[in-house]
Design a protein around this motif. Structure first.
Motif, mmCIF file in Angstrom:
data_model
loop_
_atom_site.group_PDB
_atom_site.id
_atom_site.type_symbol
_atom_site.label_atom_id
_atom_site.label_comp_id
_atom_site.label_asym_id
_atom_site.label_seq_id
_atom_site.Cartn_x
_atom_site.Cartn_y
_atom_site.Cartn_z
ATOM 1 N N ILE A 102 176.812 54.975 -8.595
ATOM 2 C CA ILE A 102 177.824 53.648 -8.468
ATOM 3 C C ILE A 102 177.521 52.463 -9.166
ATOM 4 N N PHE A 103 175.819 51.910 -8.420
ATOM 5 C CA PHE A 103 175.186 50.402 -8.698
ATOM 6 C C PHE A 103 174.691 50.782 -9.715
ATOM 7 N N ALA A 104 174.568 51.857 -11.117
ATOM 8 C CA ALA A 104 174.936 51.981 -12.064
ATOM 9 C C ALA A 104 175.674 50.824 -12.928
ATOM 10 N N PHE A 135 169.152 41.459 -12.642
ATOM 11 C CA PHE A 135 169.720 40.307 -13.096
ATOM 12 C C PHE A 135 169.833 38.933 -14.250
ATOM 13 N N GLU A 136 170.829 40.348 -15.256
ATOM 14 C CA GLU A 136 171.438 39.783 -16.064
ATOM 15 C C GLU A 136 172.333 39.170 -16.279
ATOM 16 N N VAL A 137 173.215 38.707 -14.937
ATOM 17 C CA VAL A 137 174.252 38.057 -14.095
ATOM 18 C C VAL A 137 173.832 37.721 -13.256
ATOM 19 N N ASP A 138 174.445 36.430 -13.003
ATOM 20 C CA ASP A 138 174.561 35.120 -12.603
ATOM 21 C C ASP A 138 174.730 35.322 -11.109
ATOM 22 N N GLU A 139 173.725 34.681 -9.510
ATOM 23 C CA GLU A 139 173.565 35.702 -8.679
ATOM 24 C C GLU A 139 175.107 35.811 -7.612
ATOM 25 N N GLU A 140 175.841 35.121 -8.154
ATOM 26 C CA GLU A 140 177.463 34.801 -7.251
ATOM 27 C C GLU A 140 177.722 36.695 -7.935
ATOM 28 N N GLU A 141 178.042 35.958 -8.578
ATOM 29 C CA GLU A 141 178.227 37.715 -9.633
ATOM 30 C C GLU A 141 177.755 39.112 -9.177
ATOM 31 N N SER A 142 176.027 38.863 -8.984
ATOM 32 C CA SER A 142 175.336 39.612 -8.749
ATOM 33 C C SER A 142 175.729 40.358 -7.335
ATOM 34 N N ALA A 184 178.248 44.171 -2.875
ATOM 35 C CA ALA A 184 179.381 44.413 -2.415
ATOM 36 C C ALA A 184 180.536 45.765 -3.037
ATOM 37 N N LEU A 185 180.529 45.519 -3.695
ATOM 38 C CA LEU A 185 181.879 46.528 -4.388
ATOM 39 C C LEU A 185 180.545 47.853 -4.233
#
Length: 205
Positions: A145-147, A153-160, A165-166
């Motif tokens: 699910i996490f994959a 780290f390819e996305v910005d910190e907030e989106e990561s 969380a999702l």
């Protein structure tokens, strides 16, 4: 067989045969063994699933797996980091086609249809899911699910953080559903309802 009826792979092999008949002095091949890696991955995956029917995952070693698959250890380490990696990649492969189609849906359909369709994917692969839980490897569902949520780290910190969380919420609910026998969900259960249960920021201050 008419050439018009050939698949892309068959046409590529036909063209290669034509070139070979011309006896060229030099040929450049782009990833000539790529199809072999696909075969190796599939062989190792099926061999691992077969072995898990007979013994715990923790008791299976790489040598035994490679012998069962009929491949060398080099093929294992070229394609996978570990036996857990085999299972995570297999789970992802089982759901990738569904996700490509589902991700194109309208936002409202995402909220209403996501849960039933996601869980149907796990239900369709129920034998694999049960094997994982019987082998105390339920954490691989979490890894899968996490994959899928691509918490990298390819996305910005907030989106990561949002994706993490999702993914955590998804795993918690999927895990509970599997432990309850992979039956039906409570009526009207949806992501929107979950989001509405999250306390508003002003209520926390």
């Amino acid at each position: 067989k008419d050439c018009a009826a050939l698949s892309g792979g068959e046409l590529a092999r036909l063209r290669f045969a034509e070139l070979a008949l011309e006896r060229p002095n030099l040929m450049f091949l782009d990833e000539p063994t790529n199809h072999l890696d696909i075969y190796m991955r599939e062989s190792l995956t099926q061999a691992l699933l077969q072995l898990m029917e007979k013994k715990p995952l923790s008791k299976i070693n790489v040598s035994e797996l490679c012998t069962r698959a009929g491949v060398g250890r080099v093929s294992f380490y070229r394609n996978f980091d570990s036996m857990d990696d085999i299972l995570v990649q297999h789970l992802k492969k089982c759901t990738d086609e569904w996700w490509r189609d589902f991700s194109q849906k309208e936002v409202e359909s995402f909220y209403t249809d996501f849960w039933p369709e996601l869980l149907e994917q796990y239900r369709a692969n129920g034998h694999l899911v049960r094997l994982l839980y019987e082998n105390n490897a339920s954490h691989l569902i979490k890894d899968h699910i996490f994959a899928c949520c691509r918490t990298t780290f390819e996305v910005d910190e907030e989106e990561s953080y949002a994706r993490a969380a999702l993914a955590g919420a998804l795993y918690g609910m999927v895990d509970e559903w599997i432990k309850r026998g992979m039956g039906s969900l409570p009526e009207n259960f949806s992501i929107r309802k979950i989001i509405n249960l999250i306390p508003r920021q002003e209520a926390l201050t």
